[in-house]
Design an enzyme around this catalytic site. Structure first.
Site, PDB file in Angstrom:
ATOM      1  N   GLU A  69       0.842  -1.196   0.000  1.00  0.00           N
ATOM      2  CA  GLU A  69       0.000   0.000   0.000  1.00  0.00           C
ATOM      3  C   GLU A  69       0.875   1.242   0.000  1.00  0.00           C
ATOM      4  O   GLU A  69       1.975   1.213   0.528  1.00  0.00           O
ATOM      5  CB  GLU A  69      -0.871   0.033   1.277  1.00  0.00           C
ATOM      6  N   LYS A 108       2.211   4.657   1.468  1.00  0.00           N
ATOM      7  CA  LYS A 108       2.239   5.226   2.810  1.00  0.00           C
ATOM      8  C   LYS A 108       1.859   6.691   2.659  1.00  0.00           C
ATOM      9  O   LYS A 108       2.667   7.510   2.218  1.00  0.00           O
ATOM     10  CB  LYS A 108       3.632   5.092   3.423  1.00  0.00           C
ATOM     11  N   ASP A 121       0.908  10.512   3.329  1.00  0.00           N
ATOM     12  CA  ASP A 121       1.456  11.513   4.228  1.00  0.00           C
ATOM     13  C   ASP A 121       0.313  12.312   4.833  1.00  0.00           C
ATOM     14  O   ASP A 121      -0.041  13.385   4.356  1.00  0.00           O
ATOM     15  CB  ASP A 121       2.412  12.423   3.453  1.00  0.00           C
ATOM     16  N   TYR A 149      -6.611   1.682   6.272  1.00  0.00           N
ATOM     17  CA  TYR A 149      -5.588   0.665   6.001  1.00  0.00           C
ATOM     18  C   TYR A 149      -5.593  -0.494   6.983  1.00  0.00           C
ATOM     19  O   TYR A 149      -4.793  -1.414   6.869  1.00  0.00           O
ATOM     20  CB  TYR A 149      -4.194   1.278   5.930  1.00  0.00           C
ATOM     21  N   LYS A 155      10.754   3.720   2.592  1.00  0.00           N
ATOM     22  CA  LYS A 155      10.635   5.176   2.415  1.00  0.00           C
ATOM     23  C   LYS A 155      11.218   5.639   1.092  1.00  0.00           C
ATOM     24  O   LYS A 155      12.203   5.083   0.610  1.00  0.00           O
ATOM     25  CB  LYS A 155      11.381   5.889   3.554  1.00  0.00           C
ATOM     26  N   CYS A 180      39.212  36.421  13.075  1.00  0.00           N
ATOM     27  CA  CYS A 180      37.868  36.115  13.564  1.00  0.00           C
ATOM     28  C   CYS A 180      36.938  37.302  13.255  1.00  0.00           C
ATOM     29  O   CYS A 180      37.262  38.435  13.606  1.00  0.00           O
ATOM     30  CB  CYS A 180      37.908  35.859  15.067  1.00  0.00           C
ATOM     31  N   CYS A 207      35.989  38.984  16.905  1.00  0.00           N
ATOM     32  CA  CYS A 207      36.944  39.638  17.797  1.00  0.00           C
ATOM     33  C   CYS A 207      38.243  40.031  17.107  1.00  0.00           C
ATOM     34  O   CYS A 207      39.092  40.693  17.704  1.00  0.00           O
ATOM     35  CB  CYS A 207      37.246  38.742  18.999  1.00  0.00           C
ATOM     36  N   CYS A 243      38.962  30.298  15.965  1.00  0.00           N
ATOM     37  CA  CYS A 243      39.356  31.614  16.430  1.00  0.00           C
ATOM     38  C   CYS A 243      40.256  31.398  17.638  1.00  0.00           C
ATOM     39  O   CYS A 243      39.930  30.649  18.553  1.00  0.00           O
ATOM     40  CB  CYS A 243      38.110  32.410  16.830  1.00  0.00           C
ATOM     41  N   CYS A 255      37.172  36.464  23.009  1.00  0.00           N
ATOM     42  CA  CYS A 255      36.232  36.619  21.892  1.00  0.00           C
ATOM     43  C   CYS A 255      34.804  36.620  22.421  1.00  0.00           C
ATOM     44  O   CYS A 255      34.358  35.645  23.036  1.00  0.00           O
ATOM     45  CB  CYS A 255      36.411  35.478  20.895  1.00  0.00           C
TER      46      CYS A 255
END
Length: 670
Positions: free
Chosen positions: A114, A116, A118, A226, A315, A409, A412, A427, A433
């Site tokens: 069958e 599936k 959603d 089902y 799936k 960085c 900083c 960094c 920082c």
DNA sequence: GATCCTCGAGTTCT
DNA sequence: CTCGAGGATC
């Protein structure tokens, strides 16, 4: 007209309307036009309004919805609504078939196939053929009573079409919305300035959970059956496919795509056929379901924890979409890790709109050769976290530059360094920082650490930028006035935060060690350290050799720990925290684990009915067991709840014992 | 030295 | 959930 004739006419109209619904929704073969249907419906409405005594609960006019309720009542399912294990490829389907054949000791097994759908799983209760109650799946054991809403779904028969209705029959199936109905609904919503839905599934869920059934009545919901739950006085067929046919004859819509396969090759052929038709079908599917067809064989196979051994959901691969890469930013994490993040032109994929996706690190970016302006393929990995799969060739903008990690960085300005053999760039600013300081505070406050509710990103940003807080210890010096000055912080939430801070002072050594944010010391290692040392002082003063005596601590982790505690600054913060009143029960170092789970490793997956994940973990630890995050041959037990993840499949593949909550409790009691 | 098993860390969206 | 890397084991 005499009263008797009117009653007869009303009866005839109802039969005609029910029949039209049945042909339209269950057979998908309408015999009368919409106009003719409306005419019959209006005639019945007029008759009933002139003669209210003729109205019955099962009259199609009663589908329009009654008055709103305040909330949905919770109803316990007579038979739990289980989930089905997933298979993600042909091999897993073949392994499933092999297990089934071995367990039944037969050469070949016939399967019912069958789609599936959603949508939302629901349970419909029929007593002597009359629809009396409908509930959502909920956690599998109890759901919400949405009877008035389900009554408005025209595909759901209010009375089963049979001369010999069973005393009791529960019909299980999916409520869903067709794709074209969803689009029309969204267009209508937009026109009326109301909110639109992200996808048909959300639209169906939102429509079913309306407290006012009149709104549900206006939504184009469908139903597809089902299976069955509890049945009394029902001569059940011998097979799943026979059951679907029987439901269909009783007026319950069942999938027209259902089929029977003689063996595993048939299953895979069915899968390919439906996957190929995916776009042209009227509804969304997330895969197909295979069930052992003979019900006696289903019973023989039985259940593992929460999922039937006789069924599996194959799936479809994650949906992909293309969009343009608008830019690449970088983020600074708690450890200073600089992570490139893709900014995408919003794209709808896998049911949500995605605008960001992580690019992990520089190497990954290079490997995929992705540049700003490229059209890229996006998918939701594991159906959750978006990832960029690849760039679409030939979409490169002329002169698009290669991406380079910043050398400073962005927050900083400290140098960014990348150690040889490491994939991440960091960094070097440390706690200088602000980005790292903020992340350290958020980590300190996180649920698994000191669990300070209400200390989120927005608040931390302001506290750090406003120089109110530099270290975790500063948090405990905050006053109501300090907090009330912040944006988006009224007195009420300020007080809540102070209360949460006060509550957080009572903690455990393991949480405290974890909260410190020592590199390479996560939850599990913090727990090991706390158990081994019992109190903080010996841990703080331990040399690397001593530390390596703790399970799972090697040279690298030991160096992180002793390095952390050697830092003057860190010792100061710890002292300040204890002075502020942060405490925990001082325990004796724990040696050999005791209890019924001693030495056993557990892995949790899914939602347990009566325990949170944390409670289950506590329970196992308190009996001497260990909780781990991934399944392997060394795992002793997998504890599975509702909607388990891939871990359950892995446990089965490896032959690891699976428990449900009750089984876990029994085991821990001994 | 190779391999397997775990843990840590980072991440998205509602 | 996934990747990378540390630790344990053979």
């Amino acid at each position: 007209m005499a009263t008797r004739e009117i009653a007869k006419r009303a009866q005839a109209l109802r039969a005609a309307i029910d029949d039209a619904n049945y042909r339209y929704y269950a057979l998908d073969a309408p015999t009368i036009s919409d106009a003719e249907y409306d005419r019959l419906f209006r005639e019945l409405q007029v008759l009933e309004s002139d003669h209210p005594e003729l109205v019955t609960a099962e009259s199609p006019t009663q589908r329009v919805g009654t008055t709103p309720t305040r909330e949905f009542a919770t109803v316990r399912h007579r038979v739990p609504m289980l989930s089905i294990n997933n298979a993600f490829g042909d091999e897993e389907v073949e392994a499933f078939d092999r297990r089934v054949r071995e367990a039944l000791d037969v050469e070949a097994v016939e399967y019912s196939c069958e789609p599936k759908l959603d949508g939302l799983a629901i349970n419909l209760t029929y007593e002597r053929g009359a629809f009396v109650q409908g509930t959502t799946r909920g956690d599998g054991f109890a759901g919400e009573d949405v009877t008035p809403n389900l009554r408005t779904v025209r595909g759901i028969p209010l009375r089963l079409r049979t001369d010999h209705p069973p005393r009791l029959l529960e019909v299980r199936g999916e409520v869903l919305m067709y794709k074209r109905d969803f689009e029309a609904l969204n267009a209508r919503q937009q026109e009326h300035g109301e909110k639109t839905f992200a996808n048909p599934r959300n639209a169906a869920a939102g429509s079913l959970r309306q407290l006012d059934p009149r709104i549900t009545a206006a939504r184009p919901l469908r139903f597809s059956g089902y299976g069955i739950g509890e049945a009394q006085g029902f001569a059940a067929p011998q097979t799943q496919s026979g059951l679907l046919d029987a439901l269909g004859r009783m007026g319950v819509p069942v999938s027209a795509e259902r089929a029977v396969a003689k063996n595993v090759a048939g299953l895979l052929a069915y899968y390919r056929r439906l996957a190929g038709n995916r776009a042209s079908l009227a509804y969304d599917m997330d895969g197909v379901v295979y069930k052992v067809n003979r019900l006696d064989q289903q019973r023989a196979l039985g259940f593992v924890a929460r999922a039937p051994r006789f069924a599996i959901a194959h799936k479809f691969p994650a949906e992909e979409a293309t969009t343009e890469l608008a830019g690449i930013d970088v983020q600074v994490g708690r450890t200073g890790a600089i992570t490139p993040v893709a900014r995408l032109k919003p794209v709808f994929v896998g049911g949500v709109t995605v605008t960001n996706a992580t690019l992990h690190n520089e190497d990954e970016l290079r490997r995929k050769d992705i540049r700003v302006g490229d059209t890229v393929v996006v998918r939701r990995a594991g159906d959750v976290i978006p990832e960029i799969v690849r760039a679409v060739p030939g979409t490169r903008k002329p002169g698009a530059p290669e991406f380079h990690m910043p050398t400073r960085c962005p927050v900083c300005g400290s140098a960014v360094v990348r150690l040889p053999d490491e994939a991440v760039a960091r960094c070097s600013g440390g706690l200088f920082c602000p980005a790292q300081r903020k992340q350290a505070l958020l980590h300190f406050a996180s649920r698994r650490a000191l669990d300070i509710d209400g200390l989120g990103e927005k608040i931390v940003d302001q506290l750090v930028d406003g120089e109110l807080v530099h270290t975790p210890a500063d948090l405990y010096r905050l006053t109501l006035e300090d907090l009330a000055r912040l944006e988006r912080m009224a007195e009420k939430s300020a007080q809540n935060l102070l209360d949460a801070l006060a509550r957080s002072k009572e903690t455990t050594l393991a949480r405290f060690v974890y909260a410190l944010g020592i590199r390479n010391v996560g939850e599990a290692t913090a727990r090991d350290l706390a158990a081994h040392f019992g109190t903080l002082e010996p841990l703080m003063d331990a040399d690397e050799e001593t530390l390596q005596g703790v399970p799972d601590v090697g040279p690298v982790v030991a160096a992180s720990i002793s390095g952390f505690f050697r830092e003057r600054h860190n010792r100061d913060v710890i002292r300040a925290l204890r002075k502020a009143g942060v405490t925990w029960a001082e325990g004796a170092p724990r040696t050999a684990a005791q209890g019924h789970a001693a030495g056993k490793t557990f892995v949790l997956t899914g939602t347990l009915p009566n325990l949170t994940r944390e409670e289950a973990t506590e329970l196992i630890l308190s009996r001497g067991g260990k909780v781990s995050g991934s399944v392997s041959k060394k795992t002793d037990y997998v504890v599975a709840g509702a909607e388990p993840g891939s871990k359950l499949a892995k446990a089965e593949a490896l032959g690891v014992a699976v428990l449900d909550e009750a089984g876990l409790r029994r085991l821990l009691k001994g």
